[in-house]
Design a protein around this motif. Structure first.
Motif, PDB file in Angstrom:
ATOM      1  N   LYS A   1       0.829  -1.212   0.000  1.00 52.89           N
ATOM      2  CA  LYS A   1       0.000   0.000   0.000  1.00 52.89           C
ATOM      3  C   LYS A   1       0.865   1.264   0.000  1.00 52.89           C
ATOM      4  O   LYS A   1       0.566   2.231  -0.693  1.00 52.89           O
ATOM      5  CB  LYS A   1      -0.922  -0.001   1.215  1.00 52.89           C
ATOM      6  N   ASP A   2       1.920   1.230   0.804  1.00 55.94           N
ATOM      7  CA  ASP A   2       2.770   2.423   0.924  1.00 55.94           C
ATOM      8  C   ASP A   2       3.584   2.648  -0.345  1.00 55.94           C
ATOM      9  O   ASP A   2       3.817   3.792  -0.745  1.00 55.94           O
ATOM     10  CB  ASP A   2       3.695   2.276   2.134  1.00 55.94           C
ATOM     11  N   LEU A   3       4.001   1.562  -0.996  1.00 62.44           N
ATOM     12  CA  LEU A   3       4.720   1.702  -2.260  1.00 62.44           C
ATOM     13  C   LEU A   3       3.791   2.211  -3.362  1.00 62.44           C
ATOM     14  O   LEU A   3       4.175   3.057  -4.180  1.00 62.44           O
ATOM     15  CB  LEU A   3       5.338   0.365  -2.667  1.00 62.44           C
ATOM     16  N   LEU A   4       2.558   1.704  -3.391  1.00 61.65           N
ATOM     17  CA  LEU A   4       1.601   2.175  -4.398  1.00 61.65           C
ATOM     18  C   LEU A   4       1.301   3.660  -4.210  1.00 61.65           C
ATOM     19  O   LEU A   4       1.032   4.379  -5.180  1.00 61.65           O
ATOM     20  CB  LEU A   4       0.310   1.353  -4.335  1.00 61.65           C
ATOM     21  N   GLY A   5       1.331   4.115  -2.967  1.00 60.19           N
ATOM     22  CA  GLY A   5       1.054   5.519  -2.696  1.00 60.19           C
ATOM     23  C   GLY A   5       2.260   6.430  -2.819  1.00 60.19           C
ATOM     24  O   GLY A   5       2.147   7.645  -2.625  1.00 60.19           O
ATOM     25  N   HIS A   6       3.423   5.873  -3.134  1.00 57.52           N
ATOM     26  CA  HIS A   6       4.631   6.694  -3.253  1.00 57.52           C
ATOM     27  C   HIS A   6       4.619   7.424  -4.597  1.00 57.52           C
ATOM     28  O   HIS A   6       4.313   6.825  -5.640  1.00 57.52           O
ATOM     29  CB  HIS A   6       5.884   5.819  -3.153  1.00 57.52           C
ATOM     30  N   PRO A   7       4.965   8.714  -4.618  1.00 59.63           N
ATOM     31  CA  PRO A   7       4.882   9.478  -5.882  1.00 59.63           C
ATOM     32  C   PRO A   7       5.821   8.989  -6.978  1.00 59.63           C
ATOM     33  O   PRO A   7       5.617   9.309  -8.154  1.00 59.63           O
ATOM     34  CB  PRO A   7       5.248  10.904  -5.441  1.00 59.63           C
TER      35      PRO A   7
END
Length: 518
Positions: A350-356
């Motif tokens: 989730k955090d990688l998908l949300g990284h710009p």
């Protein structure tokens, strides 16, 4: 401004909804990826001070026996679903997509049999059943892809909430809502809501297969349970249709429009949250990608690795790219791996998908991953392996937010071609970000919706007023065939009577004419 104030007003109304203190909830989950999103819901219910009891198998690989969220009841199990699944994937290199799907469905059928045995074990344990009754649970919360929790809820005569997308016979919406096959694609068909004549024929064929599977493969497993333990007998589809609330893990940003029912609450993406900071070493790796960005790849919680030859082809393509790659891969290390690729056993997806800096998500097409990609606006290159994954990815591809590459079609050329198109054709990112904006623009967050309806059930001891009674009707009455037969009979009698009267009058007239002539 008006939209902002409307949303704020609706949120305030929900916040002033009567509280539900200390509900007592019995949870019968499914292990694996299904447990991941069930656990997220339980975390929120626990934060609202509800008491939660979880039934788990002794060999569960995700559902912990001890947890601050819940009290567990452990059922002895000798067979592991994880081992069954891994054995099927290990031999996938020589299999076509259809054979992989057939093997997976065989495994699912076996899982239903094991699940039914576990349910019998629970119901034959008088001490355990007494403890369930004495605990005075307010409701049963279960995932009905494996229907043990549904049968147990009926046996204990408790209100039932389903955390659902799939049931024993596929997409749950087909069991509860009118589903015209002319524009609603059947799971496994790979079709959209726009079908020509041949595609509609294909859709009906796939529906027939699902009906056959439910009636003759899966159904009898649960019918035996119903006959043995439920007074008056039952069938599993009727039990599902009798559930009070369906918390449905989809929405109409992702899915195609279709008829629905008032007790179906769409909570697609309820597990999605804003991205959190990455671990320091991973953040450094991501930042080192510069303007080129990062590609992330994972095949979900159950699949550890692709066949060796396929993994080598993928790694060779990754090595040629200017982007950095983070790849969750537990199998043999690809021999063609480049310095730009980081192999990990686990990733904060989730955090990688949300990284710009994340540019593309290479994934198997599981519901959770697809919905998280939509939430964060990251285009998807899908490699479907089995079950619902191809259909999930069809929905993304149809909206111009991703591409599908079948396992049997993967080569260095095809993988590089499709990946490059997603990286350098900005329309895919724009389309996915549009889906993200649509998904986020809701008056009530999906998680708040889910918790509200669980607490609603506790406050009101069920939600029978939202549940249709149509499932109790005979099939011929549901489709009004008895009414049609009556009307056709009446019309036939009327026509025959009219014909008889005209014939009588005509014959009488002829006789009079003959009499005058004589």
């Amino acid at each position: 401004k008006r939209a902002f104030f409307c949303q704020a007003f609706i949120t305030c109304l929900i916040s002033f909804t009567p509280s539900c203190y200390g509900g007592n909830i019995l949870v019968f989950p499914i292990d694996g990826s299904h447990w991941i999103n069930m656990k997220i819901l339980l975390e929120e219910l626990h934060a609202r001070e509800h008491n939660i009891t979880v039934i788990r198998g002794s060999n569960s690989w995700y559902i912990s026996e001890k947890s601050p969220l819940y009290t567990s009841i452990t059922i002895k199990m000798t067979e592991s679903f994880e081992k069954m699944f891994d054995a099927q994937i290990d031999g996938a290199s020589a299999l076509t997509f259809l054979k992989i799907t057939a093997n997976f469905l065989s495994m699912i059928s076996q899982a239903h049999v094991i699940s039914a045995d576990v349910t019998s074990q629970i119901m034959d344990d008088k001490r355990m059943i007494k403890s369930f009754i004495d605990s005075k649970y307010d409701l049963v919360l279960t995932d009905p892809a494996i229907a043990s929790g549904v049968v147990l809820a009926k046996y204990l005569k408790l209100p039932l909430v389903l955390n659902v997308r799939w049931i024993t016979s596929g997409d749950g919406q087909f069991a509860i809502a009118p589903s015209p096959l002319s524009f609603i694609p059947v799971p496994g068909s790979g079709l959209t809501d726009k079908m020509n004549f041949i595609q509609r024929v294909k859709n009906i064929v796939f529906y027939s297969i699902i009906v056959f599977q439910q009636k003759f493969v899966v159904g009898p497993t649960y019918d035996a349970l119903c006959e043995k333990y439920i007074e008056g007998g039952c069938d599993i589809v009727s039990l599902l249709q009798g559930a009070d609330i369906w918390l449905f893990r989809s929405d109409f940003v992702f899915d195609f429009p279709r008829p629905t029912m008032p007790n179906v609450m769409y909570i697609g993406g309820f597990q999605c949250k804003p991205a959190q900071p990455l671990p320091a070493d991973m953040e450094d790796f991501v930042q080192s990608s510069g303007e080129h960005g990062v590609i992330i790849m994972t095949l979900g919680t159950l699949v550890n690795a692709l066949p060796t030859n396929t993994a080598d082809e993928i790694a060779r393509v990754f090595a040629k790219l200017p982007q950095k790659v983070i790849w969750r891969h537990k199998g043999q290390r690809p021999s063609t791996l480049g310095n730009n690729t980081l192999i990990v056993d686990w990733m904060p997806q989730k955090d990688l998908l949300g990284h710009p800096r994340t540019k593309v998500f290479v994934a198997h097409g599981g519901t959770n991953g697809v919905q998280e990609a939509i939430y964060h606006g990251v285009p998807v290159l899908g490699i479907p392996l089995f079950f619902d994954q191809y259909d999930n990815l069809v929905r993304v591809q149809e909206r111009g937010a991703g591409k599908i590459l079948k396992l049997g079609d993967i080569s260095g050329h095809s993988f590089e071609r499709d990946l490059s198109e997603l990286l350098y054709n900005d329309s895919y990112r724009q389309n996915m970000q549009r889906l993200s904006r649509l998904h986020r623009d809701q008056p009530v967050a999906p998680m708040d919706q889910a918790v509200f309806w669980v607490e609603y059930m506790i406050r009101h001891k069920g939600a029978s007023h939202l549940r249709t009674e149509a499932y109790k009707m005979p099939w011929y009455a549901y489709h009004c065939l008895d009414v049609v037969l009556l009307l056709l009979s009446a019309l036939t009698v009327l026509l025959l009577s009219t014909w008889a009267i005209f014939r009588f009058l005509c014959c009488r007239r002829k006789r009079k004419t003959k009499t005058k002539q004589h």
